[in-house]
Scaffold this motif. Structure first.
Motif, PDB file in Angstrom:
ATOM      1  N   GLU A  33       0.814  -1.215   0.000  1.00 34.33           N
ATOM      2  CA  GLU A  33       0.000   0.000   0.000  1.00 34.33           C
ATOM      3  C   GLU A  33       0.844   1.259   0.000  1.00 34.33           C
ATOM      4  O   GLU A  33       0.341   2.344  -0.253  1.00 34.33           O
ATOM      5  N   GLY A  34       2.135   1.097   0.301  1.00 33.32           N
ATOM      6  CA  GLY A  34       2.989   2.271   0.277  1.00 33.32           C
ATOM      7  C   GLY A  34       4.436   1.877   0.511  1.00 33.32           C
ATOM      8  O   GLY A  34       4.713   0.821   1.090  1.00 33.32           O
ATOM      9  N   ILE A  35       5.343   2.703   0.010  1.00 35.89           N
ATOM     10  CA  ILE A  35       6.770   2.501   0.261  1.00 35.89           C
ATOM     11  C   ILE A  35       7.278   3.785   0.896  1.00 35.89           C
ATOM     12  O   ILE A  35       7.139   4.858   0.316  1.00 35.89           O
ATOM     13  N   GLU A  36       7.845   3.652   2.091  1.00 37.69           N
ATOM     14  CA  GLU A  36       8.336   4.847   2.776  1.00 37.69           C
ATOM     15  C   GLU A  36       9.858   4.814   2.783  1.00 37.69           C
ATOM     16  O   GLU A  36      10.458   3.836   3.237  1.00 37.69           O
ATOM     17  N   ALA A  37      10.460   5.863   2.224  1.00 36.83           N
ATOM     18  CA  ALA A  37      11.918   5.964   2.285  1.00 36.83           C
ATOM     19  C   ALA A  37      12.256   6.500   3.670  1.00 36.83           C
ATOM     20  O   ALA A  37      11.853   7.595   4.030  1.00 36.83           O
ATOM     21  N   LEU A  38      12.998   5.713   4.456  1.00 37.33           N
ATOM     22  CA  LEU A  38      13.280   6.132   5.840  1.00 37.33           C
ATOM     23  C   LEU A  38      14.145   7.378   5.883  1.00 37.33           C
ATOM     24  O   LEU A  38      14.068   8.151   6.824  1.00 37.33           O
ATOM     25  N   ASP A  39      14.972   7.600   4.837  1.00 38.46           N
ATOM     26  CA  ASP A  39      15.838   8.779   4.873  1.00 38.46           C
ATOM     27  C   ASP A  39      15.048  10.057   4.587  1.00 38.46           C
ATOM     28  O   ASP A  39      15.577  11.151   4.704  1.00 38.46           O
ATOM     29  N   LYS A  40      13.782   9.909   4.239  1.00 35.42           N
ATOM     30  CA  LYS A  40      12.898  11.047   3.957  1.00 35.42           C
ATOM     31  C   LYS A  40      13.545  12.051   2.991  1.00 35.42           C
ATOM     32  O   LYS A  40      13.326  13.251   3.085  1.00 35.42           O
ATOM     33  N   VAL A  46      26.589  14.009   6.775  1.00 37.21           N
ATOM     34  CA  VAL A  46      27.634  13.075   7.214  1.00 37.21           C
ATOM     35  C   VAL A  46      27.898  13.229   8.709  1.00 37.21           C
ATOM     36  O   VAL A  46      27.533  14.234   9.323  1.00 37.21           O
ATOM     37  N   VAL A  47      28.580  12.223   9.274  1.00 36.02           N
ATOM     38  CA  VAL A  47      28.998  12.294  10.671  1.00 36.02           C
ATOM     39  C   VAL A  47      30.226  13.209  10.736  1.00 36.02           C
ATOM     40  O   VAL A  47      31.154  13.052   9.941  1.00 36.02           O
ATOM     41  N   ALA A  48      30.197  14.151  11.659  1.00 35.22           N
ATOM     42  CA  ALA A  48      31.310  15.096  11.788  1.00 35.22           C
ATOM     43  C   ALA A  48      31.620  15.315  13.265  1.00 35.22           C
ATOM     44  O   ALA A  48      30.795  15.012  14.127  1.00 35.22           O
ATOM     45  N   GLN A  49      32.823  15.803  13.521  1.00 33.80           N
ATOM     46  CA  GLN A  49      33.193  16.046  14.924  1.00 33.80           C
ATOM     47  C   GLN A  49      33.515  17.524  15.121  1.00 33.80           C
ATOM     48  O   GLN A  49      34.218  18.133  14.312  1.00 33.80           O
ATOM     49  N   ILE A  50      33.003  18.070  16.220  1.00 29.35           N
ATOM     50  CA  ILE A  50      33.235  19.482  16.495  1.00 29.35           C
ATOM     51  C   ILE A  50      34.643  19.638  17.084  1.00 29.35           C
ATOM     52  O   ILE A  50      35.006  18.934  18.034  1.00 29.35           O
ATOM     53  N   LEU A  51      35.429  20.522  16.486  1.00 28.20           N
ATOM     54  CA  LEU A  51      36.777  20.758  16.999  1.00 28.20           C
ATOM     55  C   LEU A  51      36.792  21.914  17.988  1.00 28.20           C
ATOM     56  O   LEU A  51      37.458  21.856  19.016  1.00 28.20           O
ATOM     57  N   SER A  52      36.051  22.983  17.657  1.00 30.42           N
ATOM     58  CA  SER A  52      36.039  24.130  18.559  1.00 30.42           C
ATOM     59  C   SER A  52      34.698  24.835  18.501  1.00 30.42           C
ATOM     60  O   SER A  52      34.006  24.775  17.480  1.00 30.42           O
ATOM     61  N   VAL A  53      34.330  25.472  19.609  1.00 30.58           N
ATOM     62  CA  VAL A  53      33.094  26.254  19.662  1.00 30.58           C
ATOM     63  C   VAL A  53      33.467  27.642  20.167  1.00 30.58           C
ATOM     64  O   VAL A  53      34.026  27.772  21.263  1.00 30.58           O
ATOM     65  N   SER A 139      26.397   9.349  18.762  1.00 28.83           N
ATOM     66  CA  SER A 139      27.227   8.480  19.578  1.00 28.83           C
ATOM     67  C   SER A 139      28.689   8.632  19.164  1.00 28.83           C
ATOM     68  O   SER A 139      29.001   8.813  17.986  1.00 28.83           O
ATOM     69  N   GLN A 140      29.601   8.571  20.168  1.00 26.34           N
ATOM     70  CA  GLN A 140      31.038   8.809  19.921  1.00 26.34           C
ATOM     71  C   GLN A 140      31.667   7.750  19.019  1.00 26.34           C
ATOM     72  O   GLN A 140      32.659   8.010  18.359  1.00 26.34           O
ATOM     73  N   ASP A 141      31.085   6.555  18.984  1.00 28.24           N
ATOM     74  CA  ASP A 141      31.758   5.498  18.224  1.00 28.24           C
ATOM     75  C   ASP A 141      31.471   5.549  16.729  1.00 28.24           C
ATOM     76  O   ASP A 141      31.906   4.683  15.981  1.00 28.24           O
ATOM     77  N   LEU A 142      30.742   6.565  16.260  1.00 33.31           N
ATOM     78  CA  LEU A 142      30.459   6.628  14.821  1.00 33.31           C
ATOM     79  C   LEU A 142      31.665   7.205  14.082  1.00 33.31           C
ATOM     80  O   LEU A 142      32.256   8.186  14.539  1.00 33.31           O
ATOM     81  N   PRO A 143      32.047   6.613  12.957  1.00 34.46           N
ATOM     82  CA  PRO A 143      33.223   7.083  12.218  1.00 34.46           C
ATOM     83  C   PRO A 143      32.964   8.405  11.508  1.00 34.46           C
ATOM     84  O   PRO A 143      31.914   8.583  10.868  1.00 34.46           O
ATOM     85  N   ILE A 144      33.908   9.305  11.626  1.00 34.29           N
ATOM     86  CA  ILE A 144      33.798  10.623  10.997  1.00 34.29           C
ATOM     87  C   ILE A 144      33.746  10.477   9.479  1.00 34.29           C
ATOM     88  O   ILE A 144      34.463   9.673   8.898  1.00 34.29           O
ATOM     89  N   GLY A 145      32.833  11.237   8.849  1.00 37.19           N
ATOM     90  CA  GLY A 145      32.751  11.250   7.383  1.00 37.19           C
ATOM     91  C   GLY A 145      31.755  10.246   6.837  1.00 37.19           C
ATOM     92  O   GLY A 145      31.418  10.276   5.662  1.00 37.19           O
ATOM     93  N   PHE A 148      25.321   9.840   7.103  1.00 30.42           N
ATOM     94  CA  PHE A 148      24.477   9.816   8.305  1.00 30.42           C
ATOM     95  C   PHE A 148      23.348   8.780   8.186  1.00 30.42           C
ATOM     96  O   PHE A 148      23.089   8.007   9.100  1.00 30.42           O
ATOM     97  N   THR A 149      22.655   8.749   7.029  1.00 29.70           N
ATOM     98  CA  THR A 149      21.500   7.848   6.913  1.00 29.70           C
ATOM     99  C   THR A 149      21.938   6.393   7.034  1.00 29.70           C
ATOM    100  O   THR A 149      21.238   5.567   7.595  1.00 29.70           O
ATOM    101  N   GLU A 150      23.142   6.122   6.529  1.00 24.56           N
ATOM    102  CA  GLU A 150      23.629   4.752   6.573  1.00 24.56           C
ATOM    103  C   GLU A 150      23.940   4.341   8.006  1.00 24.56           C
ATOM    104  O   GLU A 150      23.532   3.276   8.462  1.00 24.56           O
ATOM    105  N   THR A 151      24.621   5.240   8.745  1.00 24.24           N
ATOM    106  CA  THR A 151      24.982   4.890  10.126  1.00 24.24           C
ATOM    107  C   THR A 151      23.744   4.727  10.985  1.00 24.24           C
ATOM    108  O   THR A 151      23.714   3.937  11.905  1.00 24.24           O
ATOM    109  N   MET A 152      22.683   5.456  10.662  1.00 27.51           N
ATOM    110  CA  MET A 152      21.473   5.385  11.475  1.00 27.51           C
ATOM    111  C   MET A 152      20.492   4.336  10.961  1.00 27.51           C
ATOM    112  O   MET A 152      19.386   4.209  11.468  1.00 27.51           O
ATOM    113  N   GLY A 153      20.925   3.598   9.964  1.00 26.36           N
ATOM    114  CA  GLY A 153      20.007   2.602   9.389  1.00 26.36           C
ATOM    115  C   GLY A 153      18.848   3.265   8.651  1.00 26.36           C
ATOM    116  O   GLY A 153      17.792   2.673   8.469  1.00 26.36           O
TER     117      GLY A 153
END
Lengths: 808, 338
Positions: A33-40, A46-53, A139-145, A148-153
């Motif tokens: 009845e429908g196909i929902e793309a989870l990534d909307k 991408v996963v990124a890390q904050i170096l400075s604020v 979460s800290q264990d996610l690889p940088i770069g 995002f949609t892939e890491t979150m399933g």
């Protein structure tokens, strides 16, 4: 049923793309009845890390961050304040797409360049965190770069499949995968089974004892025990999996039972083993009036036809429907008892209906679970629990299975398949279909040489395959409905004759629509208030036990109630000139019997000709309505009827109402609606109604048309105006005129009725035109005068009428 | 004499051209041609003429009279004509104003679509049968292979009047009633009101259905496809694409749902077809052996197909109506449109 596309991929190699797969499933009976793309629609986050604020140089409310990805270091201006250096975040780089088609570009914010955006949950189309605000911290264990949609399933599609009630085997990933395998001829990937090595704990028999008191309602009960576990939140992937299938994530034990149910389709339940009194599990009927508080916190009162899982003292679960609050898995739980069982579908359904609880578990059990799949689900869940929450799995399982499953072979005939489907499918094709469906088969002796017959044994999961026709349907499904040749049947001719009821409906519609009436259709149920207008005795009404609303809670006793509602609705919408009719059923009770009658009803109100620049602005009256009825009756050839004025119809105006009678039987009513009734409905203009009983009309109908010769001789006209007592009805005059029995009198017309000035108050003047004619010759004045004066004499004698003028 | 006659004619003809209206002409006519007119006066002198001149002068007089009369008549005709023209001009109406008519009534759109469906099947020899709207559990469910406690009952949320008395949820009970009373061959349709406990933009608690079935010794799934294709091509366009896909109804097996190519977007995908390009319009299937068993038919000998369609849905597609509740509000501005 929600089904993850990625999850299916674990079962089927080279799965067709989602849209293609959806079409294949739909055409095989599993309507998507429908196909929902989870990534909307998210791309480029991408996963990124904050170096400075740091503070934004030109704005107090903004921050300026340096953020690292695999592509380098990005300057980002941000309005949120919940992050710190070192946090991992979801970064939308320039060119990235967010849900609802939002595109991210490089911008200058208060003079500072921002190379993208750090996203919040809601910007990513995710449910916002409680008390949230601010960007999403990953979460800290996610690889940088990493995407995002892939890491979150979220790089997944959810297919929403309408699984028909006969296919409980498809209420799981495995079930759908099995179907895809049958449709596409792709093999299912083999799945790992439980290694014995994992059972490191004590002997389960020393830990719990289980007994089934009702083997007819619980044909199998299996259990495992895992001790020393640590209950906590589920890992992200598990959370994401259960949530994308519509479940709330609870903890690493409950989520596993749901995960395994989604994967295999078999419902499981986990008890806190320490809270099971005397470590005893008994499957038994509930005692009458016994109570249990279910997981949803509601106290339930049980009856003897419900099945419970009980410990030594009390029920700890409503079997197959919902667990008990007391033995719930909590963070304090150390040891669990894991249940996997088979419950009787009817019993589950009755209990679920009686208590008004529908759960994923009851939904599956009432449709039919796989009695042979019980232990596979149990093993998988136990293993996952050990993997995710530590603990020691007790050695062995308990498997109470008093009468193991014995499948019966179904006789399937090649000739029958081709006869029903009008196909020419051959033996090999049939065997190929059976194989793909996982049905074991063996050719057996056929009655005719050219036929082939198999003994077919479906897999235990296919609870819907019981008879030959069930197998034929499945073969047709796999063969493809599109390939079955389309043909028109050969049949003997037959004359189709309209029934009398149909003729009445049709003619009535013709006549009334020609007369300007619009056809209405009202609901057959009305509010008690409307009902009481036409039937003061509410007990004569047929009441719905489970109405949707009070407004639609009792079957109408008359079409008038609905027509009044139609009038009210239209007046409220400024449609003030109404001419409507309806043909439909009315209902009543007579003791235990119900009665259904079909009626024709009509209502008029407002201007006779509606609003137009060139018509009279007269308002309709009683005679417009009565004329419409007379036209209907005439059109149906109903001539033998009388109209009797009545003043005792409660909802009609006392002096402006009456009934139609035919052969001494009431055929209908007509009149002006009583002003009190109008007032109670807040209707502010007069309305006139009629209602006729279609079945009584049928007894008086004469649809045979007969020709009357056109008169060849002239008619002679005599007019007479007479002063009549107002109490006298025209009908009485007419009866007397007819009673004189002059053969020369062809017709009497009324050409004027007057009361008021120049006429005494209790009298009225009525002017009649008498038409005399003979079919055989031209009449003489004398003949007519004789006939006419005989009639007038009779009228004078009978009613004391004063004749005002007699003219030729 | 002749001189005077000629003078008279000359005077008359010169006077006539100055006449302005009908009255003046009549006066003029009287003056010259009347009994006491000038011509008559001259004619009186006729007797004084010698007999041999009389015929010549007489003829001359007549010819003068004739010429004058002709001029008078021409003039009168011209005046009459212009007078009529004048009058007609004065009676001009505004012909662009709308005409006067007695408003015709209309059949309800549901009735119209129902009639159309019934007509198509009548043309294929299907007879119409009817049954009660208040049904028993047996006819509505049991006999149709929907036992108590069966999850298939969830497919149709039911209004109950008593423990085993209900408002029929489909017109399929008519199938049972007909088969109980008649032997094959049968070709029957059963139109009527049905009730389900449901209410939103696409569901009303009451709606209309046509159930149909055909039973004989050699009826096949191919026949089902053929009859329903013919029906849909007649109801919609001749070239409408149709597909049959497997489904489940307890009283038929194999069961099918029938889709037509979306009539709104011609299969391209739109809001109405939820992007699929297809619209579900019919449920159908081969009558289940359990149903035949309930009515005492031998399912080895007889086979048949049955189908059902919702009239509101068809009417919504045909007329482009997007809210089913409009059908039962009976707003006259709605009813007048069909």
């Amino acid at each position: 049923m929600k089904i993850s596309y990625n999850w299916l991929k674990q079962y089927i190699k080279a799965l067709p793309p989602p849209a293609k797969l959806a079409e294949k499933l739909t055409m095989a009976g599993l309507e998507v009845e429908g196909i929902e793309a989870l990534d909307k629609g998210i791309k480029g986050v991408v996963v990124a890390q904050i170096l400075s604020v740091e503070k934004h140089p030109n704005a107090d409310r903004l921050l300026f961050c340096k953020v690292k990805t695999d592509k380098g270091i990005h300057s980002i201006v941000c309005g949120a304040r919940n992050m710190k250096a070192g946090d991992k975040v979801a970064l939308a780089l320039p060119g990235a797409m967010l849900p609802k088609g939002i595109k991210i570009e490089k911008t200058k914010i208060r003079g500072v360049e921002s190379e993208g955006m750090m996203c919040s949950e809601s910007e990513l189309g995710l449910p916002p965190l409680q008390g949230g605000g601010g960007i999403m911290i990953l979460s800290q264990d996610l690889p940088i770069g990493k995407d995002f949609t892939e890491t979150m399933g979220l790089n997944d599609y959810i297919l929403n499949i309408n699984v028909t009630p006969n296919r409980p085997d498809c209420l799981s990933i495995l079930g759908i995968a099995r179907e895809i395998s049958a449709i596409t001829k792709k093999m299912l990937k083999a799945q790992k089974t439980l290694g014995k090595a994992i059972e490191k704990g004590k002997d389960i028999k020393k830990l719990v004892s289980i007994s089934i008191d009702e083997p007819s309602l619980c044909r199998r009960y299996t259990a495992r025990v895992v001790e020393n576990i640590k209950v906590g939140p589920s890992p992200e992937w598990l959370k994401q999996r259960v949530e994308s299938h519509g479940f709330r994530s609870i903890n690493n034990v409950v989520d596993v039972t749901n995960y395994v149910m989604l994967e295999y389709g078999h419902p499981l339940h986990a008890f806190d083993c320490n809270l099971v009194s005397e470590k005893q599990v008994i499957v038994r009927r509930a005692h009458e009036g016994e109570k249990i508080q279910t997981l949803d916190g509601i106290a339930r009162v049980l009856t003897n036809d419900m099945l419970v899982i009980s410990d030594a003292e009390k029920p700890i679960a409503l079997a197959g429907i919902m667990g008990g609050k007391e033995s719930e898995i909590t963070e304090r739980t150390k040891n669990i008892l894991l249940e996997s069982a088979y419950f009787d579908p009817s019993c589950i359904r009755r209990t679920s209906k009686a208590l008004g609880i529908v759960t994923e578990s009851s939904y599956r059990f009432e449709r039919g679970a796989d009695i042979e799949g019980v232990t596979r689900a149990l093993d998988k869940a136990a293993q996952m629990i050990v993997e995710l929450s530590g603990g020691d799995m007790a050695r062995g399982m308990i498997d109470k299975y008093p009468r193991p499953y014995r499948p019966a072979a179904i006789r399937v005939r090649l000739s029958r398949i081709n006869k029903i489907l009008s196909t020419t499918i051959n033996r090999k094709e049939i065997e190929d279909c059976l194989e793909r469906l996982g049905i074991n088969f063996k050719q057996v002796k056929a009655q005719k040489r050219e036929d082939a017959v198999w003994g077919a044994t479906p897999p235990s999961i296919r609870v819907d395959l019981v008879k030959e026709i069930d197998i034929i349907e499945d073969i047709a499904r796999l063969y493809g409905y599109g390939k079955i040749p389309t043909a028109l049947p050969l049949a003997r001719l037959s004359a189709v004759k309209k029934s009398g009821v149909d003729l009445i409906r049709e003619k009535t519609r013709d006549i009334l629509t020609n007369n300007g009436f619009l056809e209405a259709i009202n609901y057959s149920f009305v509010s008690p208030k409307l009902f009481k207008i036409t039937a003061p005795d509410i007990d004569s009404g047929l009441k719905l036990i489970n109405p949707l609303t009070e407004e639609q809670s009792i079957m109408r006793h008359s079409l008038v109630s609905g027509l009044l509602e139609t009038l009210r609705y239209n007046l409220n919408h400024n449609n003030n000139n109404i001419k409507v009719f309806e043909i439909g059923g009315i209902f009543a009770t007579r003791g235990k019997e119900t009665e259904e009658r079909e009626m024709i009803g009509g209502l008029i109100s407002g201007l006779r000709h509606g609003e137009a620049w060139n018509v009279s602005r007269d308002v309709v009256d009683f005679y417009d309505m009565k004329g419409a009825v007379e036209q209907v009756l005439a059109g149906l050839g109903i001539v033998a009827y009388t109209f009797i004025a009545k003043s005792d119809i409660p909802f009609l105006y006392p002096g402006k109402a009456g009934i139609f009678e035919t052969n001494g039987k009431p055929m209908g009513i007509a009149g002006e609606i009583h002003p009190d009734t109008l007032q109670s409905l807040d209707i502010k203009q007069p309305a006139y109604i009629f209602e006729l009983d279609l079945h009584v009309m049928m007894t008086a109908m004469n649809s045979q048309k007969k020709y009357n010769p056109i008169p060849r001789y002239p008619m002679i006209v005599r007019d007479a105006a007479m002063i009549v007592n107002r109490e006298i009805q025209f009908q009485e005059l007419y009866e007397v005129i007819k009673g004189v029995g002059s053969k020369l009198l062809e017709k009497v017309d009324i050409f004027d009725v007057y009361y008021g000035e120049h006429i005494p108050e209790d009298k009225l003047s009525i002017a009649l035109r008498f038409l005399y004619r003979s079919p055989e010759r031209t009449l003489t004045d004398d003949e007519v005068n004789n006939a006419h004066s005989a009639i007038l004499e009779n009228l004078k004698n009978r009613f004391g009428i004063e004749i005002r003028g007699e003219e030729a | 004499m002749k001189e005077r006659l000629l003078q008279l004619e000359k005077a008359a003809l010169s006077e006539i051209s100055s006449l302005k209206n009908k009255e003046a002409v009549l006066e003029f006519k009287n003056k010259y041609l009347g009994r006491k007119g000038e011509l008559a006066a001259l004619t009186k002198e006729f007797g004084k003429l010698p007999p041999e001149e009389r015929p010549i002068v007489g003829e001359f007089i007549n010819s003068i009279r004739g010429r004058i009369e002709e001029r008078i008549n021409n003039l009168l005709t011209a005046f009459a004509q212009s007078e009529r023209e004048q009058r007609l001009k004065g009676e001009k109406i505004d012909a662009t104003l709308p005409g006067r008519y007695l408003a015709l009534g209309k059949r309800h759109p549901i009735t119209q679509v129902m009639d159309e469906v019934v007509k198509i099947f009548s043309g294929m020899g299907f007879a119409v049968a009817e049954g009660p709207e208040i049904e028993t559990d047996y006819y509505n469910f049991e006999a149709l292979n929907i036992p108590k406690d069966h999850p298939a009952r969830d497919m149709q949320d039911t209004f109950y009047i008593g423990e085993d008395v209900l408002l029929r949820t489909h017109t399929s009970p008519v199938q049972i009633r007909v088969m109980q009373n008649k032997k094959p061959p049968l070709r029957v349709i059963a139109p009527g009101k049905v009730y389900r406990r449901d209410s939103d933009v696409t569901h009303t608690p009451m709606f209309h259905q046509v159930e149909g079935f055909m039973v004989d010794e050699t009826i096949t799934f191919g026949d089902l496809k053929g009859v329903l294709t013919a029906f849909l091509h007649s109801l919609f366009r001749e070239d409408t694409a149709i597909r049959f896909r497997p489904s489940f109804f307890p009283f038929t097996e194999p069961s099918a749902e029938v889709d037509i190519q979306c009539v709104i977007c011609n299969g391209k995908g739109c809001r109405v077809c939820k992007g699929s390009g297809w619209l579900e319009v019919l449920g159908a299937g081969m009558i289940h052996p359990m149903v035949f068993k309930a009515v005492g038919y031998d399912s080895e000998r007889f086979s048949g197909f049955a189908f059902g369609l919702g009239i509101e849905r068809i009417a919504m597609l045909k007329f482009g109506i997007d809210d089913i509740r409009l059908f039962f509000e009976n707003d006259v501005r709605f009813l007048r449109q069909f």
